[in-house]
Design a protein around this motif. Sequence first.
Motif, PDB file in Angstrom:
ATOM      1  N   ALA A 128       0.822  -1.208   0.000  1.00 57.92           N
ATOM      2  CA  ALA A 128       0.000   0.000   0.000  1.00 57.92           C
ATOM      3  C   ALA A 128       0.857   1.259   0.000  1.00 57.92           C
ATOM      4  O   ALA A 128       0.582   2.225  -0.710  1.00 57.92           O
ATOM      5  CB  ALA A 128      -0.929  -0.006   1.213  1.00 57.92           C
ATOM      6  N   VAL A 129       1.931   1.249   0.803  1.00 59.03           N
ATOM      7  CA  VAL A 129       2.825   2.410   0.849  1.00 59.03           C
ATOM      8  C   VAL A 129       3.476   2.642  -0.512  1.00 59.03           C
ATOM      9  O   VAL A 129       3.629   3.774  -0.975  1.00 59.03           O
ATOM     10  CB  VAL A 129       3.900   2.209   1.935  1.00 59.03           C
ATOM     11  N   ALA A 130       3.853   1.552  -1.201  1.00 61.22           N
ATOM     12  CA  ALA A 130       4.483   1.684  -2.522  1.00 61.22           C
ATOM     13  C   ALA A 130       3.535   2.323  -3.525  1.00 61.22           C
ATOM     14  O   ALA A 130       3.913   3.162  -4.332  1.00 61.22           O
ATOM     15  CB  ALA A 130       4.941   0.313  -3.022  1.00 61.22           C
ATOM     16  N   VAL A 131       2.244   1.919  -3.478  1.00 63.39           N
ATOM     17  CA  VAL A 131       1.258   2.488  -4.414  1.00 63.39           C
ATOM     18  C   VAL A 131       1.083   3.988  -4.160  1.00 63.39           C
ATOM     19  O   VAL A 131       1.066   4.807  -5.081  1.00 63.39           O
ATOM     20  CB  VAL A 131      -0.090   1.752  -4.266  1.00 63.39           C
ATOM     21  N   VAL A 132       0.956   4.367  -2.885  1.00 61.54           N
ATOM     22  CA  VAL A 132       0.791   5.790  -2.551  1.00 61.54           C
ATOM     23  C   VAL A 132       2.006   6.593  -2.998  1.00 61.54           C
ATOM     24  O   VAL A 132       1.889   7.693  -3.550  1.00 61.54           O
ATOM     25  CB  VAL A 132       0.563   5.949  -1.033  1.00 61.54           C
ATOM     26  N   ALA A 133       3.214   6.027  -2.777  1.00 56.76           N
ATOM     27  CA  ALA A 133       4.429   6.734  -3.180  1.00 56.76           C
ATOM     28  C   ALA A 133       4.471   6.939  -4.692  1.00 56.76           C
ATOM     29  O   ALA A 133       4.860   8.002  -5.183  1.00 56.76           O
ATOM     30  CB  ALA A 133       5.656   5.950  -2.723  1.00 56.76           C
ATOM     31  N   ALA A 134       4.041   5.914  -5.457  1.00 55.07           N
ATOM     32  CA  ALA A 134       4.048   6.038  -6.921  1.00 55.07           C
ATOM     33  C   ALA A 134       3.100   7.138  -7.382  1.00 55.07           C
ATOM     34  O   ALA A 134       3.405   7.912  -8.288  1.00 55.07           O
ATOM     35  CB  ALA A 134       3.664   4.700  -7.545  1.00 55.07           C
ATOM     36  N   VAL A 135       1.909   7.219  -6.731  1.00 47.86           N
ATOM     37  CA  VAL A 135       0.946   8.257  -7.109  1.00 47.86           C
ATOM     38  C   VAL A 135       1.497   9.652  -6.819  1.00 47.86           C
ATOM     39  O   VAL A 135       1.400  10.576  -7.631  1.00 47.86           O
ATOM     40  CB  VAL A 135      -0.383   8.042  -6.357  1.00 47.86           C
ATOM     41  N   VAL A 136       2.124   9.809  -5.616  1.00 45.14           N
ATOM     42  CA  VAL A 136       2.683  11.114  -5.244  1.00 45.14           C
ATOM     43  C   VAL A 136       3.782  11.534  -6.206  1.00 45.14           C
ATOM     44  O   VAL A 136       3.869  12.683  -6.648  1.00 45.14           O
ATOM     45  CB  VAL A 136       3.223  11.064  -3.801  1.00 45.14           C
ATOM     46  N   ILE A 137       4.656  10.561  -6.589  1.00 43.62           N
ATOM     47  CA  ILE A 137       5.747  10.872  -7.525  1.00 43.62           C
ATOM     48  C   ILE A 137       5.188  11.295  -8.883  1.00 43.62           C
ATOM     49  O   ILE A 137       5.652  12.243  -9.510  1.00 43.62           O
ATOM     50  CB  ILE A 137       6.683   9.664  -7.668  1.00 43.62           C
ATOM     51  N   GLY A 138       4.128  10.555  -9.359  1.00 44.01           N
ATOM     52  CA  GLY A 138       3.533  10.913 -10.653  1.00 44.01           C
ATOM     53  C   GLY A 138       2.952  12.307 -10.658  1.00 44.01           C
ATOM     54  O   GLY A 138       3.123  13.065 -11.609  1.00 44.01           O
ATOM     55  N   ILE A 139       2.259  12.677  -9.536  1.00 43.75           N
ATOM     56  CA  ILE A 139       1.686  14.027  -9.458  1.00 43.75           C
ATOM     57  C   ILE A 139       2.774  15.082  -9.434  1.00 43.75           C
ATOM     58  O   ILE A 139       2.687  16.132 -10.077  1.00 43.75           O
ATOM     59  CB  ILE A 139       0.788  14.138  -8.211  1.00 43.75           C
ATOM     60  N   SER A 140       3.868  14.791  -8.667  1.00 41.11           N
ATOM     61  CA  SER A 140       4.969  15.761  -8.574  1.00 41.11           C
ATOM     62  C   SER A 140       5.622  15.986  -9.933  1.00 41.11           C
ATOM     63  O   SER A 140       5.924  17.112 -10.326  1.00 41.11           O
ATOM     64  CB  SER A 140       6.010  15.248  -7.570  1.00 41.11           C
TER      65      SER A 140
END
Length: 323
Positions: A128-140
């Motif tokens: 779950a943490v990996a998925v959230v991190a990927a979304v945050v990186i994509g938005i950034s």
Amino acid sequence: MTPGNNGASTPEEDDPFGYLYADGQANGATPPSGGGGYGYPGSVNRVRAVGERKYGQQTAQGTYGQQATTAPYGQVPQQGGYGQPNAHYGAPETVPGGAQTARTPMPGHGDGGGRGRGPNTKGLLIGAVAVVAAVVIGISVAMLGGGDDGKKGDQAGPTASTSQSAAPTDSETKASDASVKLPTIDAKTVRLDGGATPASDVKGAKADGGFYVNGFNQVGASLTWTVNGIPKAGKYSVYIGYSVPGKDQTATLTVNGTASDTPVGLKNWAGAPGGDYEKGWTKTYNWVQLNKGTNTIKLSCEQGNQCDALIDQMWLVKGWVNS
């Protein structure tokens, strides 16, 4: 055989409750005792006491009147002959010294002693943490990419003048002037060379006193504007006020000694009839790149240009206009 009571000598005549009756008591029927059964002496022991039979045991019926025995664990019970004891299967726990059975816990479950481990929640949490991190990186990345596009529009280009567009409207010019107030100059006050001279015969010029520059229609004629006080290096648009006699003309723009590859389009935006300068007043612009401080902007008639135009004003706005 004569009718009557023949006694309880056979299994089918055995009455387990015979001791309750007078004739049964006369024939020796007795109540159940510690290890015996119901009925008459020597009767078949058909009934077991509650709890005597163990779960999982199998019994083998011995010969008439004989008691079945228990076979060791893992051995097949053998059928005995007449009058011989018969073995039967017995569960290991019923054999003296037999193995004790225990349920082996499944992997991932508790063993009853609190030593087992539950579901793999740690792995789920990491996923779950990996998925959230990927979304945050994509938005950034998307936000940074958008910012870069905006910055590219403000970067300096390699040429002094990169484009000349259609005639701007008054509202566009005023909007640009409102953001940054930059110099405006009457053409008659700049340095004139190559036969260019001030004049005021044609009506409609917006410069002070109705003056404009005449004699621009010959190769070598030029107007050089030395601009002071540019607040910041970057992109600017230089506007030129002019009039043409009902037909399109061209000129060359040079900024800080570098001539533009794109000519200044002095087109008949006003739609004036042929030869009518008075109705041909309009304006155009070119994109330029200026330095901070002082810059020189030169408008000239060069080989290949069609320069039959009157020039009345020049001014600057911040940035590159879009129309």
